[in-house]
Design a protein around this motif. Structure first.
Motif, PDB file in Angstrom:
ATOM      1  N   ARG A 455       2.197   9.104 -18.071  1.00  0.00           N
ATOM      2  CA  ARG A 455       3.474   9.495 -17.481  1.00  0.00           C
ATOM      3  C   ARG A 455       4.247   8.220 -17.184  1.00  0.00           C
ATOM      4  O   ARG A 455       3.686   7.139 -17.106  1.00  0.00           O
ATOM      5  N   LEU A 456       5.541   8.368 -16.968  1.00  0.00           N
ATOM      6  CA  LEU A 456       6.365   7.247 -16.536  1.00  0.00           C
ATOM      7  C   LEU A 456       6.945   7.562 -15.164  1.00  0.00           C
ATOM      8  O   LEU A 456       7.498   8.645 -14.953  1.00  0.00           O
ATOM      9  N   CYS A 457       6.803   6.643 -14.235  1.00  0.00           N
ATOM     10  CA  CYS A 457       7.410   6.831 -12.908  1.00  0.00           C
ATOM     11  C   CYS A 457       8.334   5.643 -12.627  1.00  0.00           C
ATOM     12  O   CYS A 457       8.184   4.561 -13.205  1.00  0.00           O
ATOM     13  N   ARG A 458       9.276   5.867 -11.754  1.00  0.00           N
ATOM     14  CA  ARG A 458      10.239   4.812 -11.441  1.00  0.00           C
ATOM     15  C   ARG A 458       9.581   3.710 -10.605  1.00  0.00           C
ATOM     16  O   ARG A 458       8.786   3.974  -9.719  1.00  0.00           O
ATOM     17  N   ARG A 459       9.955   2.487 -10.921  1.00  0.00           N
ATOM     18  CA  ARG A 459       9.417   1.324 -10.220  1.00  0.00           C
ATOM     19  C   ARG A 459      10.308   1.001  -9.022  1.00  0.00           C
ATOM     20  O   ARG A 459      11.544   0.995  -9.135  1.00  0.00           O
ATOM     21  N   LEU A 460       9.691   0.737  -7.871  1.00  0.00           N
ATOM     22  CA  LEU A 460      10.463   0.393  -6.683  1.00  0.00           C
ATOM     23  C   LEU A 460      11.194  -0.928  -6.877  1.00  0.00           C
ATOM     24  O   LEU A 460      10.659  -1.872  -7.469  1.00  0.00           O
ATOM     25  N   CYS A 461      12.411  -0.990  -6.370  1.00  0.00           N
ATOM     26  CA  CYS A 461      13.175  -2.228  -6.397  1.00  0.00           C
ATOM     27  C   CYS A 461      12.581  -3.206  -5.374  1.00  0.00           C
ATOM     28  O   CYS A 461      11.837  -2.813  -4.476  1.00  0.00           O
ATOM     29  N   SER A 462      12.949  -4.466  -5.493  1.00  0.00           N
ATOM     30  CA  SER A 462      12.442  -5.475  -4.559  1.00  0.00           C
ATOM     31  C   SER A 462      12.933  -5.255  -3.132  1.00  0.00           C
ATOM     32  O   SER A 462      12.397  -5.839  -2.192  1.00  0.00           O
ATOM     33  N   CYS A 463      13.926  -4.373  -2.957  1.00  0.00           N
ATOM     34  CA  CYS A 463      14.435  -4.092  -1.611  1.00  0.00           C
ATOM     35  C   CYS A 463      13.628  -3.004  -0.898  1.00  0.00           C
ATOM     36  O   CYS A 463      14.031  -2.505   0.149  1.00  0.00           O
ATOM     37  N   LYS A 464      12.480  -2.631  -1.449  1.00  0.00           N
ATOM     38  CA  LYS A 464      11.643  -1.559  -0.898  1.00  0.00           C
ATOM     39  C   LYS A 464      11.287  -1.836   0.557  1.00  0.00           C
ATOM     40  O   LYS A 464      11.263  -2.992   1.009  1.00  0.00           O
ATOM     41  N   VAL A 465      11.002  -0.775   1.305  1.00  0.00           N
ATOM     42  CA  VAL A 465      10.634  -0.898   2.718  1.00  0.00           C
ATOM     43  C   VAL A 465       9.281  -0.236   2.940  1.00  0.00           C
ATOM     44  O   VAL A 465       8.903   0.713   2.240  1.00  0.00           O
ATOM     45  N   GLU A 466       8.548  -0.731   3.924  1.00  0.00           N
ATOM     46  CA  GLU A 466       7.224  -0.183   4.205  1.00  0.00           C
ATOM     47  C   GLU A 466       7.344   1.231   4.769  1.00  0.00           C
ATOM     48  O   GLU A 466       8.258   1.532   5.550  1.00  0.00           O
ATOM     49  N   GLN A 467       6.433   2.093   4.376  1.00  0.00           N
ATOM     50  CA  GLN A 467       6.463   3.491   4.793  1.00  0.00           C
ATOM     51  C   GLN A 467       5.240   3.802   5.646  1.00  0.00           C
ATOM     52  O   GLN A 467       4.119   3.421   5.302  1.00  0.00           O
ATOM     53  N   LYS A 481     -10.854   7.672   2.702  1.00  0.00           N
ATOM     54  CA  LYS A 481     -10.859   7.014   4.007  1.00  0.00           C
ATOM     55  C   LYS A 481     -11.085   5.514   3.847  1.00  0.00           C
ATOM     56  O   LYS A 481     -10.529   4.708   4.606  1.00  0.00           O
ATOM     57  N   GLU A 482     -11.904   5.142   2.864  1.00  0.00           N
ATOM     58  CA  GLU A 482     -12.163   3.720   2.630  1.00  0.00           C
ATOM     59  C   GLU A 482     -10.883   2.992   2.224  1.00  0.00           C
ATOM     60  O   GLU A 482     -10.617   1.872   2.682  1.00  0.00           O
ATOM     61  N   GLU A 483     -10.085   3.627   1.373  1.00  0.00           N
ATOM     62  CA  GLU A 483      -8.823   3.014   0.947  1.00  0.00           C
ATOM     63  C   GLU A 483      -7.874   2.859   2.122  1.00  0.00           C
ATOM     64  O   GLU A 483      -7.243   1.816   2.305  1.00  0.00           O
ATOM     65  N   ILE A 484      -7.769   3.910   2.935  1.00  0.00           N
ATOM     66  CA  ILE A 484      -6.821   3.901   4.055  1.00  0.00           C
ATOM     67  C   ILE A 484      -7.196   2.853   5.084  1.00  0.00           C
ATOM     68  O   ILE A 484      -6.328   2.171   5.650  1.00  0.00           O
ATOM     69  N   SER A 485      -8.499   2.696   5.327  1.00  0.00           N
ATOM     70  CA  SER A 485      -8.956   1.757   6.359  1.00  0.00           C
ATOM     71  C   SER A 485      -9.079   0.326   5.837  1.00  0.00           C
ATOM     72  O   SER A 485      -9.335  -0.594   6.612  1.00  0.00           O
ATOM     73  N   ALA A 486      -8.904   0.137   4.533  1.00  0.00           N
ATOM     74  CA  ALA A 486      -9.037  -1.199   3.955  1.00  0.00           C
ATOM     75  C   ALA A 486      -7.930  -2.117   4.467  1.00  0.00           C
ATOM     76  O   ALA A 486      -6.807  -1.690   4.739  1.00  0.00           O
ATOM     77  N   GLU A 487      -8.265  -3.394   4.598  1.00  0.00           N
ATOM     78  CA  GLU A 487      -7.296  -4.371   5.063  1.00  0.00           C
ATOM     79  C   GLU A 487      -6.167  -4.525   4.043  1.00  0.00           C
ATOM     80  O   GLU A 487      -6.406  -4.607   2.839  1.00  0.00           O
ATOM     81  N   GLY A 488      -4.954  -4.531   4.538  1.00  0.00           N
ATOM     82  CA  GLY A 488      -3.805  -4.708   3.663  1.00  0.00           C
ATOM     83  C   GLY A 488      -3.285  -3.437   3.033  1.00  0.00           C
ATOM     84  O   GLY A 488      -2.388  -3.498   2.190  1.00  0.00           O
ATOM     85  N   PHE A 489      -3.825  -2.261   3.419  1.00  0.00           N
ATOM     86  CA  PHE A 489      -3.342  -1.001   2.851  1.00  0.00           C
ATOM     87  C   PHE A 489      -1.921  -0.733   3.332  1.00  0.00           C
ATOM     88  O   PHE A 489      -1.658  -0.613   4.528  1.00  0.00           O
ATOM     89  N   LYS A 490      -1.016  -0.637   2.391  1.00  0.00           N
ATOM     90  CA  LYS A 490       0.389  -0.366   2.712  1.00  0.00           C
ATOM     91  C   LYS A 490       0.998   0.514   1.638  1.00  0.00           C
ATOM     92  O   LYS A 490       0.627   0.434   0.463  1.00  0.00           O
ATOM     93  N   LEU A 491       1.924   1.345   2.046  1.00  0.00           N
ATOM     94  CA  LEU A 491       2.721   2.132   1.109  1.00  0.00           C
ATOM     95  C   LEU A 491       4.189   1.785   1.324  1.00  0.00           C
ATOM     96  O   LEU A 491       4.599   1.425   2.443  1.00  0.00           O
ATOM     97  N   TYR A 492       4.964   1.919   0.264  1.00  0.00           N
ATOM     98  CA  TYR A 492       6.379   1.573   0.343  1.00  0.00           C
ATOM     99  C   TYR A 492       7.239   2.738  -0.148  1.00  0.00           C
ATOM    100  O   TYR A 492       6.785   3.579  -0.921  1.00  0.00           O
TER     101      TYR A 492
END
Length: 573
Positions: A455-467, A481-492
């Motif tokens: 599939r193709l999905c749109r790529r976030l621009c560099s102006c993205k903000v943390e969610q 749960k391992e992914e969520i608790s991992a250090e540095g886990f962030k979504l934008y």
């Protein structure tokens, strides 16, 4: 005796903002006085001076006046409705008509106390006007964007637009042969649309006639958006111009036609367009696909494969025989993936033949055959001819029937590399789809080396903000749960309003999501036993092959795209 100066009496929204603690009394009085002096709506003045946020004002106004508050960004506007109000009135009062029900016109405003605006709109449109409250900053952006589309369209049509003759439905073909001066604005407009599409990175252009309006849309990064609304009276002239450029039959309006345009944009560069016309209820719709040859020469590292996925694809390309299949819906980038592989294999010591419908991009060094069922040149006939021409590598545009599939499998089993596509949702379903077509399970199991769903999905621009997303919601989405608790886990997520780089959309470009599934000995055994797609998917999970959903979540975790975009293109399991 000195006469006391009269103090400004605050009422309505200004009083509400003071009472709610958003403005100090003296600041509100000063803003009210200066907005009157500059003839600027009170709300706009307060927002421009950053005294109060537009969102806070909108909520306060909705509560004060009992007017419904709407997120205008979620509403699809109709340019024909916007034209009901003169541009001068829209700019003067900062209003935007949204929709019409009978004789009631619903108008978006950020200041419901602007009764003068409502009176002028009622007089101008001869309608009963209803107010819909929106945030001031969002309204201003949408007004500019809407009027810019309309202004550009009219400007590009030129001064001669009013002189174009309107033709009756029953008129003869003379309307297609008006004098050159009369046609010049249409020619200029079409040329501009083509150039604008190239500059914006669009993949497709849609010219669409309807009963009361005409619109032109571009598909950019997989999403359609309106870019122009020429007068509906020009619909026949526009379709005729496009058909002349495509060398199609201008007089034939009852059946679909296919053609091509080669547009020379400089001394050294030209762009090809694939053109398709379709008779609709209100005229001919014309869709144009931009055939960008540079897309076929992308480096494999630019397509978005994970390292393991790239390794598996390259290993499949290194096999001297066997079948590699790419699957996904129309517009998912299958052609680019195949062409990228073909470019890797395209050397002087191999004979590569392709059968495509249509041949979209010219590949020097590759023998490309255009499939045309009308002349009898089918996929199966082309494949049979290829096998008599000493081939090393064969690309079949699509396996559509048992005959084509049978010949392709036979070629893959007798020392040739075969690459092709199917339209299925994921890799395991591809195998069962081939069995449903009537192809023998044993032949499939022995011939197929690799299947890629994408599939193709749109790529976030560099102006993205943390969610910020609650853990419970993340678990529902498919994160562990391992992914969520991992250090540095962030979504934008995309920045509201975006930036200049992304044109306010928050996204720029696209990235691929892949499920790359090699056929292991256990997978081949399941195929020969006639197992269904569910069993094959279970085996893929046992072999640690990530499905499209998992691959998409990793793209979100890496900050390349948003969770909303993943949910748009990939279903939850």
């Amino acid at each position: 005796m000195a006469v006391p100066t009269s103090k400004i009496i605050l009422t309505g929204l200004a009083r509400r903002l003071v009472d709610d603690g958003f403005l100090k009394q003296e600041d509100a009085e000063e803003a009210f006085e200066k907005s009157l002096a500059s003839r600027t709506p009170f709300v706009s003045y307060v927002v421009e001076k950053k005294l109060v946020g537009s969102r806070e004002i909108a909520f306060a106004a909705a509560e004060e006046f009992g007017v419904p508050l709407v997120d205008i960004e979620s509403v699809e506007l109709n340019t024909e409705i916007i034209k009901l109000i003169d541009e001068k009135l829209i700019r003067k009062h900062k209003v935007l008509p949204m929709y019409k029900r009978g004789n009631r016109l619903f108008v978006a405003m950020s200041d419901p106390t602007n009764l003068n605006a409502l009176d002028e709109i009622k007089f101008s449109t001869k309608t009963h006007t209803e107010v819909i409250l929106v945030e001031d900053d969002k309204l201003n952006k949408l007004i500019e964007r809407s009027l810019e589309v309309f202004d550009n369209t009219m400007k590009d049509l030129g001064e001669g637009l009013d002189d174009l003759e309107l033709q009756d439905e029953d008129s003869d073909r003379k309307d297609d042969k008006d004098d050159e001066a009369n046609e010049a604005p249409v020619v200029k407009f079409v040329n501009k649309m083509l150039l604008d599409a190239i500059k914006s990175g669009a993949s497709d252009l849609h010219f669409e006639p309807y009963e009361k309006f005409y619109r032109v849309r571009f598909r950019v990064d997989g999403m359609l958006r309106v870019v122009a609304n020429p007068p509906i009276s020009l619909q026949r002239k526009l379709s005729s111009r496009l058909k002349v450029m495509s060398r199609l039959d201008v007089s034939e309006r009852r059946v679909p036609q296919d053609g091509r345009i080669k547009l020379k944009i400089s001394a050294t560069k030209s762009i090809d367009f694939r053109v398709s016309t379709m008779p609709t209820l209100w005229g001919e719709k014309v869709v144009m696909r931009i055939l960008d040859s540079s897309a076929a020469k992308l480096n494999i590292d630019m397509l978005g494969y994970e390292e393991d996925q790239k390794r598996l694809y390259l290993e499949a390309l290194a096999n001297p025989y066997g079948m590699t299949l790419v699957t996904g819906p129309t517009g998912s980038g299958k052609t680019v993936s195949l062409y990228t592989g073909i470019n890797i294999l395209n050397k002087d010591d191999v004979n590569i033949s392709t059968a495509e419908d249509p041949v979209e991009i010219n590949l020097p060094g590759v023998n490309q055959v255009q499939i045309d069922e009308r002349t009898g040149m089918s996929f199966s006939k082309a494949l049979k001819a290829f096998l008599r021409q000493d081939p090393d590598i064969i690309l079949v545009g699509e396996i559509r029937d048992i005959e084509t599939g049978g010949i392709a499998i036979k070629a893959a089993s007798t020392g040739h590399m075969v690459m092709s596509t199917l339209h299925t949702n994921d890799a395991p379903q591809t195998l069962t789809r081939m069995i449903d077509m009537g192809l023998p399970p044993f032949a499939i199991a022995t011939a197929v080396n690799l299947i890629m769903a994408q599939r193709l999905c749109r790529r976030l621009c560099s102006c993205k903000v943390e969610q910020q997303v609650p853990e419970k919601a993340l678990l529902i989405e498919g994160f562990s749960k391992e992914e969520i608790s991992a250090e540095g886990f962030k979504l934008y997520s995309p920045k509201p309003g975006g930036c200049e780089k992304c044109g306010g959309l928050g996204y720029k470009g696209r990235v691929g999501i892949y499920q790359v599934m090699p056929l292991s000995s256990e997978m081949r055994r399941l195929i020969m036993e006639g197992k269904n797609a569910i069993s094959l998917a279970d085996q893929a999970r046992k072999e640690s092959i990530p499905d499209l959903r998992i691959s998409g979540l990793k793209k979100a975790r890496d900050g390349l795209t948003s969770l909303e975009e993943i949910n748009r293109v990939v279903n939850k399991e």
